[in-house]
Structure formats: C-alpha cells, structure tokens
Design an enzyme around this catalytic site. Structure first.
Site, PDB file in Angstrom:
ATOM      1  N   ARG A 159       0.862  -1.171   0.000  1.00  0.00           N
ATOM      2  CA  ARG A 159       0.000   0.000   0.000  1.00  0.00           C
ATOM      3  C   ARG A 159       0.905   1.229   0.000  1.00  0.00           C
ATOM      4  NH1 ARG A 159      -2.048  -3.543   3.964  1.00  0.00           N
ATOM      5  NH2 ARG A 159      -4.142  -4.344   3.499  1.00  0.00           N
ATOM      6  N   LYS A 182      -2.551  -2.857   7.794  1.00  0.00           N
ATOM      7  CA  LYS A 182      -3.772  -2.415   8.459  1.00  0.00           C
ATOM      8  C   LYS A 182      -3.988  -3.195   9.744  1.00  0.00           C
ATOM      9  CE  LYS A 182      -6.482  -0.683   4.550  1.00  0.00           C
ATOM     10  NZ  LYS A 182      -7.750  -0.840   3.793  1.00  0.00           N
ATOM     11  N   HIS A 250      -2.877   2.701  -6.028  1.00  0.00           N
ATOM     12  CA  HIS A 250      -3.451   1.447  -5.544  1.00  0.00           C
ATOM     13  C   HIS A 250      -3.603   0.433  -6.679  1.00  0.00           C
ATOM     14  CE1 HIS A 250      -4.965  -0.616  -2.060  1.00  0.00           C
ATOM     15  NE2 HIS A 250      -6.057  -0.991  -2.694  1.00  0.00           N
ATOM     16  N   ARG A 253      -0.792  -1.967  -6.884  1.00  0.00           N
ATOM     17  CA  ARG A 253      -0.926  -3.096  -5.938  1.00  0.00           C
ATOM     18  C   ARG A 253      -1.859  -4.153  -6.510  1.00  0.00           C
ATOM     19  NH1 ARG A 253      -1.111  -4.797  -0.329  1.00  0.00           N
ATOM     20  NH2 ARG A 253      -3.249  -4.994   0.431  1.00  0.00           N
ATOM     21  N   HIS A 276      -3.962  -9.513   3.454  1.00  0.00           N
ATOM     22  CA  HIS A 276      -5.416  -9.541   3.598  1.00  0.00           C
ATOM     23  C   HIS A 276      -5.826 -10.516   4.692  1.00  0.00           C
ATOM     24  CE1 HIS A 276      -6.085  -8.097  -0.824  1.00  0.00           C
ATOM     25  NE2 HIS A 276      -5.925  -7.098   0.018  1.00  0.00           N
ATOM     26  N   TYR A 285      -9.458  -8.776  -5.620  1.00  0.00           N
ATOM     27  CA  TYR A 285      -8.331  -8.190  -6.346  1.00  0.00           C
ATOM     28  C   TYR A 285      -8.102  -8.919  -7.668  1.00  0.00           C
ATOM     29  CZ  TYR A 285      -6.204  -4.924  -3.035  1.00  0.00           C
ATOM     30  OH  TYR A 285      -5.933  -3.848  -2.252  1.00  0.00           O
TER      31      TYR A 285
END
Length: 305
Positions: A159, A182, A250, A253, A276, A285
């Site tokens: 990211r 995250k 993004h 990615r 993830h 994705y």
C-alpha cells in the site's frame, strides 16, 4: 446539539478503535464524520439535545428516516453502507457499555450496491508507468524517489502508506521486508532486486540522509513524503500514456496481485503477500482474471474434459 456525555462516549469509542482494533487515523476520521452526521440528524429529527437517553430509544422508523434523508441528499449506496457500518459498530459498543437494547439499529439492513472490481494495469502498462514516472520531475533525486515508490507498489504489492512508512532502519532493503499493515498486522514481503536497486538509487541521489527513525522518502523541503505527491505524478504519467483514471497508486498493488496470479501464483500465497485478513478480499483483487482460473481448472481438474 449533542450532549457532553454523548461527545465523551464517541471519543471513548474512537480511542477503543485506535487502541484495541488498531484503526488508522484516516479510518478514525471517517468513523467520526459518519457517526457525527448520524447524531446530527437524530438531533434535528427529535429536536432538543441528543444525549444517551434519546439515543437508547432510537426506533426502526428513526433509522429509516435517517437513511431516506441520506439518500435524498445524494449519498451513494456504497457511502451510506459505510456510514451505517460505523453507526452500528459505535451503537453496539455504546449499548454494551450503557446496558440498553440495540436491536433497532443493528437490524437495519445495509443498502445494496454493486461492488466495483479492481482494474489492474496490463504488464506492459505497469512497466510503462514506472518508466514515465521517472521522467516527470526536473530534479533527478525527486525522479529517483518517485520511481522507487512506484516500483515498491508494483514490485512488492505495498500500500502507498506502507511504502511511505519505511524508515532508515529498513535500508538497505533486505531480500525480505517485515511490513506492518492495516490493524497492525505484520507480514513478510519478498523484495525484488529491481525494487532494492530503485530504492538504493534514490538514497544515493537524495540530499537528505536516511535517519533510523525518520521516513526515507522525503518531500522537496525535507519533510515526510505524502501520498498526494505520488498520486499527482502518476496522474501526469497516465495522461501521457493514455491510461484511464483508474491507473492510480493502488492500481499498482492490484496489478502486483493479478500478474502473480496470471503467472501461476497461489491465491493463498498472494493473500499473505498482500496482508489480507480474508481470502475473499484477495479474490476481489484477482476477480478480473476469472478466465485465467478457468484455464487452470480446464487443464488440471480430472473432470474438466
């Protein structure tokens, strides 16, 4: 007007999300905006100061009125679903803390919307993006900086926030980076030689030394580099290349994940590389490559013929 007790409760919930859930500042700001908008509506809807007491008595009719109001002022279904999710999370936390029944809010159905599939770049377009970014800036060190960041996005699947968070302690880049993503979740990411070379070239050209506790990517005045700078340089590059507006940082990615899948990469391995929590997110994705998955099925499954 919102009561002091309710204001304190909202602050307490945000602190909870930060401390125990590891929510990022941008996420917390979005939560605060969404919940404050909801509370502001309820204040006008009921009249008078909105405190803990009135909030505990919200009905299904109140929720319908709020959602109708939001749609009436042009809020898209996707945005309203996000706001409702924030409201439900706050309300569930508050109900447990204050001891009231939250069913009216928690049972509210989220509006339906069609999920947008990501749009990765084609392999040649991703390479062209990196090459074009390299010639956008007048200062050689800035060009090297932008190239290094975009190479990390595509070469490592980072990211943009993760790339810009790298500090002097991370260089020279090893063959494997430990990335905190995250929610504070850590993952190991292999670093391609091209990415290590791009970062090393930037560090040689940069007028600012790589300090252990400071980000390695700097703005022109020496402060931390912000995502907007990379977004801007990629916008300039995509205009030159004739790429769509979806060719964003993004998207690099997304491209990393999709091109790995095309090359025969395992979906669960790609999930780990992207950081993830759910395989379904990784599938989103790579959903653009259903044809590729069907080819694998046809070639490998004993019943395919």
């Amino acid at each position: 007007m919102i009561s002091a007790a309710l204001t304190d409760a909202l602050a307490g919930w945000l602190d909870h999300q930060r401390a125990l859930k590891g929510a990022a500042d941008n996420t917390l700001n979005a939560y605060q905006t969404d919940v404050m908008g909801f509370l502001g509506f309820m204040t006008q809807h009921h009249g008078g100061t909105q405190g803990l007491g009135p909030l505990s008595r919200i009905t299904v009719s109140d929720m319908r009125a709020w959602m109708a109001h939001e749609r009436g002022r042009g809020v898209a279904a996707r945005s309203l679903a996000r706001s409702l999710s924030a409201v439900k999370t706050f309300y569930a936390w508050l109900a447990e803390r204050e001891g009231f029944e939250p069913t009216a809010v928690l049972s509210t159905r989220s509006p339906k919307f069609q999920k947008k599939l990501p749009r990765p770049l084609a392999p040649d377009a991703a390479r062209a993006m990196i090459d074009t970014v390299e010639v956008q800036a007048r200062d050689p060190w800035v060009a090297a900086r932008d190239t290094a960041v975009v190479t990390l996005l595509y070469g490592c699947g980072l990211r943009i926030s993760e790339a810009l968070a790298l500090t002097g302690r991370d260089v020279p880049l090893p063959e494997t980076l430990r990335i905190k993503g995250k929610g504070g979740k850590e993952r190991l990411v292999p670093v391609l030689p091209a990415a290590r070379a791009a970062v090393a070239a930037y560090l040689r050209a940069s007028p600012y030394p790589a300090e252990p506790d400071s980000p390695i990517f700097r703005g022109t005045r020496g402060g931390p580099l912000y995502p907007r700078a990379i977004q801007t340089v990629m916008a300039q590059a995509r205009m030159q290349l004739g790429l769509p507006a979806t060719a964003t940082p993004h998207a690099m990615r997304h491209s990393f994940a999709t091109h790995l899948l095309n090359a025969g990469g395992d979906l669960r391995a790609i999930q780990e590389l992207l950081g993830h929590a759910s395989l379904s997110t990784t599938q989103a994705y790579t959903a653009v490559d259903t044809a590729r998955l069907m080819e694998v099925y046809d070639a490998a499954h004993p019943k395919a013929g």
